[in-house]
Motif scaffolding. Structure first.
Motif, short mmCIF file in Angstrom:
data_model
loop_
_atom_site.label_atom_id
_atom_site.label_comp_id
_atom_site.label_asym_id
_atom_site.label_seq_id
_atom_site.Cartn_x
_atom_site.Cartn_y
_atom_site.Cartn_z
N GLY A 377 0.78 -1.23 0.00
CA GLY A 377 0.00 0.00 0.00
C GLY A 377 0.81 1.28 0.00
N GLY A 378 0.15 2.36 0.42
CA GLY A 378 0.83 3.61 0.67
C GLY A 378 1.18 4.46 -0.52
N GLY A 379 0.67 4.12 -1.71
CA GLY A 379 0.93 4.99 -2.85
C GLY A 379 2.02 4.55 -3.80
N PHE A 380 2.48 3.30 -3.66
CA PHE A 380 3.47 2.75 -4.59
C PHE A 380 2.80 1.76 -5.55
N LYS A 381 3.41 1.56 -6.70
CA LYS A 381 2.95 0.56 -7.64
C LYS A 381 3.48 -0.79 -7.18
N HIS A 382 2.59 -1.73 -6.92
CA HIS A 382 2.98 -3.02 -6.33
C HIS A 382 2.65 -4.19 -7.26
N GLY A 383 2.82 -5.39 -6.70
CA GLY A 383 2.48 -6.61 -7.40
C GLY A 383 3.66 -7.37 -7.96
N GLU A 384 4.87 -6.96 -7.56
CA GLU A 384 6.07 -7.51 -8.19
C GLU A 384 7.06 -8.04 -7.16
N HIS A 385 7.81 -9.06 -7.59
CA HIS A 385 8.99 -9.48 -6.83
C HIS A 385 10.18 -8.75 -7.43
N LYS A 386 10.75 -7.83 -6.68
CA LYS A 386 11.85 -7.00 -7.16
C LYS A 386 13.17 -7.54 -6.60
N LYS A 387 14.07 -7.89 -7.49
CA LYS A 387 15.36 -8.44 -7.07
C LYS A 387 16.47 -7.47 -7.43
N TYR A 388 17.36 -7.21 -6.48
CA TYR A 388 18.46 -6.27 -6.67
C TYR A 388 19.79 -7.01 -6.55
N GLN A 389 20.68 -6.75 -7.51
CA GLN A 389 21.95 -7.47 -7.58
C GLN A 389 23.03 -6.77 -6.76
N ARG A 390 23.89 -7.57 -6.14
CA ARG A 390 25.04 -7.03 -5.40
C ARG A 390 26.12 -6.55 -6.36
N LYS A 391 26.84 -5.52 -5.96
CA LYS A 391 27.96 -5.01 -6.74
C LYS A 391 29.16 -4.82 -5.83
N ASN A 392 30.31 -5.31 -6.30
CA ASN A 392 31.55 -5.20 -5.52
C ASN A 392 31.37 -5.76 -4.11
N ASN A 393 30.65 -6.88 -4.04
CA ASN A 393 30.40 -7.58 -2.78
C ASN A 393 29.57 -6.77 -1.79
N GLU A 394 28.88 -5.75 -2.27
CA GLU A 394 28.00 -4.93 -1.43
C GLU A 394 26.57 -5.05 -1.93
N SER A 395 25.65 -5.17 -0.99
CA SER A 395 24.23 -5.22 -1.36
C SER A 395 23.69 -3.82 -1.59
N VAL A 396 22.59 -3.74 -2.31
CA VAL A 396 21.86 -2.47 -2.40
C VAL A 396 21.32 -2.16 -1.02
N GLU A 397 21.52 -0.93 -0.56
CA GLU A 397 21.14 -0.56 0.79
C GLU A 397 19.62 -0.58 0.99
N LEU A 398 19.18 -1.24 2.05
CA LEU A 398 17.78 -1.23 2.43
C LEU A 398 17.31 0.20 2.75
N SER A 399 18.26 1.04 3.18
CA SER A 399 17.92 2.43 3.47
C SER A 399 17.48 3.19 2.22
N ASN A 400 17.80 2.66 1.04
CA ASN A 400 17.28 3.27 -0.19
C ASN A 400 15.74 3.17 -0.21
N LEU A 401 15.25 2.01 0.21
CA LEU A 401 13.79 1.84 0.30
C LEU A 401 13.22 2.80 1.34
N TYR A 402 13.91 2.93 2.47
CA TYR A 402 13.42 3.82 3.52
C TYR A 402 13.41 5.27 3.06
N LEU A 403 14.40 5.65 2.27
CA LEU A 403 14.41 7.01 1.72
C LEU A 403 13.21 7.22 0.81
N SER A 404 12.90 6.24 -0.02
CA SER A 404 11.73 6.34 -0.89
C SER A 404 10.45 6.47 -0.07
#
Length: 430
Positions: A377-404
């Motif tokens: 909910g909350g105003g985002f487009k949903h319905g998907e399994h979103k997968k994010y790839q690691r780069k240089n042995n680092e994951s995509v920051e979960l805080s990116n989602l929190y910023l959004s």
């Protein structure tokens, strides 16, 4: 035909009754939004468990919109189009169980010094934005009394105290203080203010004599004082305003119920708290089962033991019963939000970002990588399994989602804690 236009009313509008007593207006259409009556205020709910969600049963095999629900996502089947499930997001920290406390901020206390706002959690950042617009800037709830289950952190890196009793939550939402209680409470606020003033003045006198380390601690201390003062001012602002009314019936023995039977009471009251605009920000954590193995049918071991299942099939099946029940509780909450219509014409679900997850992916391996996260909910487009790839042995920051989420909440910010920017491939629709 002439249609009279009404000016949007401020949400703080009150009527004066006989003797000057304040009476709160009900939630009216003209109060939906002072600038745009068609919009509802944004809300944020963050729910967390503490022993992970077994990756084998949580993570879908396929990505995109045509993914098949995993066993742990099956309880959310009726909401599939209205939530997103994420893979590949985490905070790039270790620590096993210790890091579950940092699910909503991504910064351990020991590393908070280098950040302007310490290790403030996403819910408390949102609560700062709300301020005194609601009776409670946020509600911080813990379904089990356990010092390990803190997930909500203030800007001075102090864990927020939790409400652990359903009856207490009900009372602060709907039980008004008597005249004598109000006088005593107000006097207590004055006494606290006087004490804080004295402490502040004494500390300032000796500040120049302190080492740099002590000055840092003192700055943190002053931040705590300011937070206490804000809380006191908030209490004064709302002290003489009547609380919302509800015909909700609370089981008198609710606090003695097992967590399996008590869970939905939390979710009921959370939905009511949002509906009555008593708050717009809520966090809830589940860190254990309590007595009787939580009252979950078919469970005969404690949560910690089950989380270290050693890939034993029988143990994993027992743990799956608990994890499925936790997901079913979250689904029940989403049902409640969808059933509540707002003056704007939309549902409470539409305006509420509802997050569910954990700061540890696997209790068995103590892994803090690839955290299990669902956002509904909350105003985002949903319905998907979103997968994010690691780069240089680092994951995509979960805080990116929190910023959004914070930007969607209304904050005009470009970063949050360790974020690298808003989360890509997460479209906002309202």
């Amino acid at each position: 035909m002439y249609v009279k236009k009404f000016k949007a009313l401020d949400r703080r509008t009150f009527l004066k009754g006989a003797g000057g007593a304040l009476m709160a207006l009900p939630m009216l259409e003209s109060m939906a939004n002072s600038n745009d009556p068609s919009k509802s205020p944004k809300r944020m709910v963050c729910a967390a468990v503490f022993y992970g969600l077994m990756p084998k049963y949580f993570t879908p095999e396929k990505t995109g919109f045509d993914y098949e629900l995993s066993p742990l996502l099956e309880p959310l089947a009726q909401h599939k189009k209205d939530f997103s499930v994420f893979s590949g997001l985490d905070h790039n920290i270790g620590g096993g169980h210790q890091s579950t406390r940092y699910f909503l901020n991504g910064i351990p206390v020991t590393q908070a010094r280098g950040y302007a706002e310490g290790n403030i959690s996403v819910d408390q950042k949102a609560a700062q934005f709300v301020g005194s617009e609601t009776r409670y800037p946020s509600l911080v709830l813990g379904a089990t009394s356990n010092t390990m289950n803190y997930i909500s952190w203030s800007e001075n890196s102090i864990a927020k105290a939790q409400i652990t009793k359903v009856s207490h939550l009900y009372n602060i939402l709907f039980l008004n203080k008597g005249k004598k209680q109000k006088i005593q409470f107000e006097q207590g606020l004055k006494d606290k203010s006087s004490i804080l003033d004295l402490v502040r003045e004494d500390a300032k006198k000796y500040k120049n004599k302190f080492s740099q380390s002590d000055k840092d601690k003192l700055d943190q201390y002053f931040t705590s004082i300011r937070e206490l003062e804000k809380r006191a001012e908030q209490s004064r602002t709302w002290l003489h305003r009547p609380k919302a009314k509800s015909n909700y019936t609370l089981n008198p023995d609710v606090d003695q119920l097992d967590i399996a039977q008590r869970m939905n009471y939390y979710y009921d009251l959370m939905a009511l708290a949002l509906q009555t605009d008593s708050t717009r920000v809520i966090s809830l954590s589940f860190s254990g089962l309590g007595p009787n193995y939580g009252g979950f049918e078919g469970v005969s071991h404690d949560m910690h033991t089950l989380s270290h299942h050693g890939n034993v099939e029988s143990t994993m099946k027992e743990l799956l019963l608990i994890e499925k029940s936790q997901m079913a509780g979250f689904s029940y909450f989403l049902d409640k939000l969808k059933a509540i219509k707002e003056p704007s014409g939309k549902t409470l679900f539409d305006s509420t970002m509802s997050l569910f997850g954990c700061g540890m992916s696997s209790g068995n391996s103590h892994s803090n990588r690839n955290l299990p996260v669902v956002l509904a909910g909350g105003g985002f487009k949903h319905g998907e399994h979103k997968k994010y790839q690691r780069k240089n042995n680092e994951s995509v920051e979960l805080s990116n989602l929190y910023l959004s989420m914070l930007q969607n909440f209304g904050l005009e910010i470009d970063s949050f804690n360790k974020s690298q920017g808003p989360l890509k491939n997460l479209e906002r629709i309202s």
